[in-house]
Design a protein around this motif. Structure first.
Motif, PDB file in Angstrom:
ATOM      1  N   MET A  75       0.833  -1.239   0.018  1.00  0.00           N
ATOM      2  CA  MET A  75       0.003  -0.096   0.001  1.00  0.00           C
ATOM      3  C   MET A  75       0.859   1.279  -0.140  1.00  0.00           C
ATOM      4  O   MET A  75       1.862   1.353   0.698  1.00  0.00           O
ATOM      5  CB  MET A  75      -0.844   0.140   1.362  1.00  0.00           C
ATOM      6  CG  MET A  75      -2.218  -0.853   1.019  1.00  0.00           C
ATOM      7  SD  MET A  75      -3.278  -0.280   2.592  1.00  0.00           S
ATOM      8  CE  MET A  75      -3.117  -1.952   3.470  1.00  0.00           C
ATOM      9  N   ASN A  76       0.450   2.047  -0.801  1.00  0.00           N
ATOM     10  CA  ASN A  76       1.051   3.623  -0.896  1.00  0.00           C
ATOM     11  C   ASN A  76       0.539   4.377   0.410  1.00  0.00           C
ATOM     12  O   ASN A  76      -0.625   4.517   0.481  1.00  0.00           O
ATOM     13  CB  ASN A  76       0.841   4.284  -2.155  1.00  0.00           C
ATOM     14  CG  ASN A  76       1.568   4.331  -3.056  1.00  0.00           C
ATOM     15  OD1 ASN A  76       2.908   3.888  -2.703  1.00  0.00           O
ATOM     16  ND2 ASN A  76       1.545   4.418  -4.294  1.00  0.00           N
ATOM     17  N   ILE A  77       1.424   4.949   1.201  1.00  0.00           N
ATOM     18  CA  ILE A  77       0.825   5.812   2.232  1.00  0.00           C
ATOM     19  C   ILE A  77       1.435   7.101   2.423  1.00  0.00           C
ATOM     20  O   ILE A  77       2.716   7.211   2.011  1.00  0.00           O
ATOM     21  CB  ILE A  77       1.343   5.151   3.864  1.00  0.00           C
ATOM     22  CG1 ILE A  77       0.636   3.716   3.823  1.00  0.00           C
ATOM     23  CG2 ILE A  77       0.697   6.223   4.666  1.00  0.00           C
ATOM     24  CD1 ILE A  77       0.544   3.217   5.416  1.00  0.00           C
ATOM     25  N   ILE A  78       0.449   7.955   2.428  1.00  0.00           N
ATOM     26  CA  ILE A  78       0.966   9.362   2.138  1.00  0.00           C
ATOM     27  C   ILE A  78       1.344  10.097   3.410  1.00  0.00           C
ATOM     28  O   ILE A  78       0.107  10.041   4.171  1.00  0.00           O
ATOM     29  CB  ILE A  78      -0.013  10.316   1.180  1.00  0.00           C
ATOM     30  CG1 ILE A  78      -0.172   9.368  -0.162  1.00  0.00           C
ATOM     31  CG2 ILE A  78       0.547  11.741   1.132  1.00  0.00           C
ATOM     32  CD1 ILE A  78      -1.331   9.858  -0.780  1.00  0.00           C
ATOM     33  N   ALA A  79       2.312  10.791   3.805  1.00  0.00           N
ATOM     34  CA  ALA A  79       2.417  11.349   4.931  1.00  0.00           C
ATOM     35  C   ALA A  79       2.742  12.935   4.802  1.00  0.00           C
ATOM     36  O   ALA A  79       3.105  13.505   4.003  1.00  0.00           O
ATOM     37  CB  ALA A  79       3.684  11.002   5.612  1.00  0.00           C
ATOM     38  N   GLN A 128     -12.066  14.044   0.307  1.00  0.00           N
ATOM     39  CA  GLN A 128     -10.938  14.099   1.252  1.00  0.00           C
ATOM     40  C   GLN A 128      -9.731  13.621   0.811  1.00  0.00           C
ATOM     41  O   GLN A 128      -8.629  14.077   0.405  1.00  0.00           O
ATOM     42  CB  GLN A 128     -11.080  14.013   2.715  1.00  0.00           C
ATOM     43  CG  GLN A 128      -9.936  14.420   3.619  1.00  0.00           C
ATOM     44  CD  GLN A 128     -10.285  13.882   5.153  1.00  0.00           C
ATOM     45  OE1 GLN A 128     -11.509  13.384   5.317  1.00  0.00           O
ATOM     46  NE2 GLN A 128      -9.085  14.021   5.941  1.00  0.00           N
ATOM     47  N   VAL A 129      -9.786  12.150   0.498  1.00  0.00           N
ATOM     48  CA  VAL A 129      -8.734  11.752   0.063  1.00  0.00           C
ATOM     49  C   VAL A 129      -8.396  12.051  -1.261  1.00  0.00           C
ATOM     50  O   VAL A 129      -7.285  12.021  -1.506  1.00  0.00           O
ATOM     51  CB  VAL A 129      -8.904   9.949   0.205  1.00  0.00           C
ATOM     52  CG1 VAL A 129      -7.947   9.171  -0.618  1.00  0.00           C
ATOM     53  CG2 VAL A 129      -9.200   9.490   1.425  1.00  0.00           C
ATOM     54  N   ASN A 157       0.761  17.324  -7.003  1.00  0.00           N
ATOM     55  CA  ASN A 157       1.183  18.619  -7.392  1.00  0.00           C
ATOM     56  C   ASN A 157       2.254  19.117  -6.962  1.00  0.00           C
ATOM     57  O   ASN A 157       2.978  20.358  -6.957  1.00  0.00           O
ATOM     58  CB  ASN A 157      -0.211  19.737  -7.223  1.00  0.00           C
ATOM     59  CG  ASN A 157      -1.253  19.490  -8.147  1.00  0.00           C
ATOM     60  OD1 ASN A 157      -0.966  19.006  -9.256  1.00  0.00           O
ATOM     61  ND2 ASN A 157      -2.279  19.718  -7.717  1.00  0.00           N
ATOM     62  N   GLY A 158       2.697  18.429  -5.608  1.00  0.00           N
ATOM     63  CA  GLY A 158       4.038  18.854  -4.948  1.00  0.00           C
ATOM     64  C   GLY A 158       3.765  19.978  -3.917  1.00  0.00           C
ATOM     65  O   GLY A 158       4.604  20.747  -3.958  1.00  0.00           O
ATOM     66  N   PHE A 175      -4.698  13.170  -2.560  1.00  0.00           N
ATOM     67  CA  PHE A 175      -3.859  12.877  -3.708  1.00  0.00           C
ATOM     68  C   PHE A 175      -3.411  13.826  -4.738  1.00  0.00           C
ATOM     69  O   PHE A 175      -2.404  13.778  -5.171  1.00  0.00           O
ATOM     70  CB  PHE A 175      -4.513  11.574  -4.359  1.00  0.00           C
ATOM     71  CG  PHE A 175      -4.383  10.306  -3.602  1.00  0.00           C
ATOM     72  CD1 PHE A 175      -3.397   9.727  -3.341  1.00  0.00           C
ATOM     73  CD2 PHE A 175      -5.584   9.406  -3.433  1.00  0.00           C
ATOM     74  CE1 PHE A 175      -3.126   8.739  -2.696  1.00  0.00           C
ATOM     75  CE2 PHE A 175      -5.678   8.393  -2.783  1.00  0.00           C
ATOM     76  CZ  PHE A 175      -4.311   7.910  -2.455  1.00  0.00           C
ATOM     77  N   GLU A 176      -4.353  14.755  -4.805  1.00  0.00           N
ATOM     78  CA  GLU A 176      -3.880  15.695  -5.703  1.00  0.00           C
ATOM     79  C   GLU A 176      -2.955  16.789  -5.149  1.00  0.00           C
ATOM     80  O   GLU A 176      -2.097  17.317  -5.952  1.00  0.00           O
ATOM     81  CB  GLU A 176      -5.255  16.727  -5.971  1.00  0.00           C
ATOM     82  CG  GLU A 176      -6.422  16.018  -6.749  1.00  0.00           C
ATOM     83  CD  GLU A 176      -5.885  15.667  -8.416  1.00  0.00           C
ATOM     84  OE1 GLU A 176      -5.145  16.670  -8.905  1.00  0.00           O
ATOM     85  OE2 GLU A 176      -5.987  14.547  -8.700  1.00  0.00           O
TER      86      GLU A 176
END
Length: 54
Positions: A1-5, A40-41, A50-51, A45-46
């Motif tokens: 799984m990819n987890i975004i912090a 929200q999710v 977009n950094g 991701f956006e």
């Protein structure tokens, strides 16, 4: 799984997004809470795409 912090909390994974979308479809698109979670999710991701994480 990819987890975004990010700074506030640990974000969700793509699996969670797909799970929320699937449950939303199963509820015949009547669940407002699931719709809010999907939005929200998707915004998270956006932001990552977009950094714009500081």
């Amino acid at each position: 799984m990819n987890i975004i912090a990010n700074q506030d909390k640990v974000g969700t994974s793509k699996f969670d997004l797909y799970l929320f979308k699937f449950l939303y479809l199963l509820s015949f698109k009547k669940s407002k809470w699931l719709k809010k979670q999907i939005v929200q999710v998707t915004k998270e991701f956006e932001t990552v795409k977009n950094g714009k994480i500081f």
